[in-house]
Design a protein around this motif. Structure first.
Motif, PDB file in Angstrom:
ATOM      1  N   ASP A   1      55.633  47.955  36.554  1.00 52.68           N
ATOM      2  CA  ASP A   1      54.563  47.369  35.706  1.00 52.68           C
ATOM      3  C   ASP A   1      53.312  48.055  36.267  1.00 52.68           C
ATOM      4  O   ASP A   1      53.204  48.696  37.323  1.00 52.68           O
ATOM      5  N   LEU A   2      52.139  47.953  35.229  1.00 50.20           N
ATOM      6  CA  LEU A   2      50.724  48.301  35.775  1.00 50.20           C
ATOM      7  C   LEU A   2      50.181  47.258  36.790  1.00 50.20           C
ATOM      8  O   LEU A   2      50.371  46.224  36.614  1.00 50.20           O
ATOM      9  N   THR A   3      49.318  47.858  37.490  1.00 52.67           N
ATOM     10  CA  THR A   3      48.621  46.939  38.420  1.00 52.67           C
ATOM     11  C   THR A   3      47.070  47.422  38.548  1.00 52.67           C
ATOM     12  O   THR A   3      46.832  48.830  37.968  1.00 52.67           O
ATOM     13  N   ALA A   4      46.080  46.641  38.895  1.00 50.32           N
ATOM     14  CA  ALA A   4      44.875  47.124  39.452  1.00 50.32           C
ATOM     15  C   ALA A   4      44.733  47.508  40.656  1.00 50.32           C
ATOM     16  O   ALA A   4      45.614  47.468  41.532  1.00 50.32           O
ATOM     17  N   ARG A   5      43.930  48.659  40.980  1.00 56.11           N
ATOM     18  CA  ARG A   5      43.876  49.310  42.091  1.00 56.11           C
ATOM     19  C   ARG A   5      42.163  49.028  42.504  1.00 56.11           C
ATOM     20  O   ARG A   5      41.375  49.442  41.942  1.00 56.11           O
ATOM     21  N   GLY A   6      42.013  48.236  43.655  1.00 52.54           N
ATOM     22  CA  GLY A   6      40.706  47.691  43.811  1.00 52.54           C
ATOM     23  C   GLY A   6      40.265  46.663  42.651  1.00 52.54           C
ATOM     24  O   GLY A   6      40.884  46.077  41.726  1.00 52.54           O
ATOM     25  N   ASP A   7      39.028  46.265  43.049  1.00 49.62           N
ATOM     26  CA  ASP A   7      38.447  45.244  42.006  1.00 49.62           C
ATOM     27  C   ASP A   7      38.288  45.998  40.832  1.00 49.62           C
ATOM     28  O   ASP A   7      37.432  47.257  40.771  1.00 49.62           O
ATOM     29  N   ILE A   8      38.290  45.397  39.600  1.00 53.09           N
ATOM     30  CA  ILE A   8      38.210  45.912  38.177  1.00 53.09           C
ATOM     31  C   ILE A   8      36.864  45.052  37.631  1.00 53.09           C
ATOM     32  O   ILE A   8      37.157  43.672  37.645  1.00 53.09           O
ATOM     33  N   ASP A   9      35.791  45.399  37.253  1.00 59.66           N
ATOM     34  CA  ASP A   9      34.813  44.740  36.686  1.00 59.66           C
ATOM     35  C   ASP A   9      35.078  44.541  35.121  1.00 59.66           C
ATOM     36  O   ASP A   9      35.943  45.071  34.518  1.00 59.66           O
ATOM     37  N   GLU A  10      34.256  43.663  34.574  1.00 58.89           N
ATOM     38  CA  GLU A  10      34.542  43.115  33.151  1.00 58.89           C
ATOM     39  C   GLU A  10      34.448  44.076  31.952  1.00 58.89           C
ATOM     40  O   GLU A  10      35.339  44.247  31.140  1.00 58.89           O
ATOM     41  N   VAL A  11      33.611  45.351  32.543  1.00 59.49           N
ATOM     42  CA  VAL A  11      33.727  46.347  31.317  1.00 59.49           C
ATOM     43  C   VAL A  11      35.088  47.077  31.304  1.00 59.49           C
ATOM     44  O   VAL A  11      35.565  47.442  30.406  1.00 59.49           O
ATOM     45  N   GLN A  12      35.330  47.382  32.712  1.00 61.07           N
ATOM     46  CA  GLN A  12      36.819  48.287  32.841  1.00 61.07           C
ATOM     47  C   GLN A  12      37.875  47.411  32.373  1.00 61.07           C
ATOM     48  O   GLN A  12      38.828  47.941  31.698  1.00 61.07           O
ATOM     49  N   ARG A  13      37.825  46.051  32.463  1.00 57.57           N
ATOM     50  CA  ARG A  13      38.682  45.123  31.858  1.00 57.57           C
ATOM     51  C   ARG A  13      38.879  45.342  30.408  1.00 57.57           C
ATOM     52  O   ARG A  13      39.990  45.422  29.700  1.00 57.57           O
TER      53      ARG A  13
END
Ligand SMILES: C[S@@+](CC[C@H](N)C(=O)[O-])C[C@H]1O[C@@H](n2cnc3c(N)ncnc32)[C@H](O)[C@@H]1O
Length: 277
Positions: free
Chosen positions: A166-178
């Motif tokens: 599955d896909l995951t986030a690496r580090g924190d992702i901000d609202e724009v990236q989400r």
């Protein structure tokens, strides 16, 4: 909000028939699982990834597995053909489901692959129906992670196995990236790997394997995009401009997100503990 059907990988579903046409197949000809596997695996590393799962889970005749988000049915057919497993292939999108069912029929695997069209969050079977629940690159599309895992736990037999890539986030992702990840990939649930593991444990699973695939997949999607670009003339001849432009856009977006260092992935295998924690 983005609709899953707007994701470019999921448009032009019938393009698989053009690839089969290139092999000289009519729309009625019988097919083998191996003839299809270059075109019906919508995750990374095709059937090699399925071999990993089958070995880890000890695929065997008589077992019943559920695949969540089965796409064109490639993984389900391969597991049924090579693992002897009975697979329930659950797919949300009607068009993918219909193509998957037709291809399974042409492979003569209807008795081992049951195709069901629907949303996993509405899917219902008696508790303990499955020996294993598996999923390749689908769970990131589904909201309500806690409810999803609670359902998986209930549907599994005691000590049943759960496997996902599955896909995951690496580090924190901000609202724009989400927002961009949702627009380009329909990535709705994107925890970091440590959270992913904790979610499984909180749902009553013992995690046996939790492996980052982030660097491996970043390279996979880079090469995929480069190959698609260098074979553009061939793809234009076979599929026409609309399909090629849609796929080019999709592969470029996925590559961009991986190379940004914010998108990653994992391979995770877990067992159901007797009762939910
Ligand atoms: C990237 S594709 C992967 C297909 C397949 N697992 C494979 O590897 O070839 C993910 C699939 O999950 C399906 N999906 C997304 N949300 C779902 C849900 N809630 N229930 C069932 N299927 C879902 C999508 O429609 C899509 O076909």
């Amino acid at each position: 909000m983005t609709d899953i059907k707007s994701i470019k990988q999921y448009t032009h579903v019938q393009r698989i028939y053009r690839e089969l046409g290139e092999l000289g197949k009519t729309t009625q000809d019988p097919l083998s699982v191996d003839e299809l596997s270059a075109f019906d695996q919508l995750h990374y590393h095709g059937t090699d990834a399925l071999d990993v799962a089958m070995a880890l889970l000890g695929a065997d005749t008589g077992q019943r597995w559920l695949e969540i988000g089965s796409g064109l049915g490639g993984p389900a057919r391969y597991i049924a053909a090579y693992g002897g497993v009975h697979v329930t292939a659950l797919e949300l999108q009607r068009e993918q489901h219909e193509v998957a069912r037709a291809l399974t029929g042409r492979c003569g695997l209807e008795d081992r692959v049951e195709h069901v069209c629907g949303d996993f969050m509405q899917f219902d079977r008696p508790p303990g129906s499955f020996d294993a629940i598996v999923s390749w690159l689908a769970l990131y599309h589904i909201p309500q992670r806690a409810r999803l895992l609670e359902k998986c736990h209930r549907l599994l037999k005691p000590f049943g196995r759960f496997y996902t890539e599955d896909l995951t986030a690496r580090g924190d992702i901000d609202e724009v990236q989400r927002a961009l990840l949702e627009r380009d990939l329909y990535a709705i649930t994107l925890p970091q790997i440590t959270e992913y593991r904790r979610d499984l444990e909180n749902a009553g699973f013992e995690v046996e394997l939790c492996q980052s695939m982030s660097s491996d997949w970043a390279e996979f999607v880079r090469v995929r995009q480069a190959r698609f670009r260098s074979d553009r003339a061939r793809h234009l001849r076979v599929h026409g401009e609309a399909v090629v432009n849609a796929l080019s856009e999709y592969y470029a977006a996925v590559n961009r997100h991986f190379q940004s260092g914010k998108l990653g992935g994992l391979r995770l295998c877990a067992s159901k503990l007797e009762a939910a924690a």
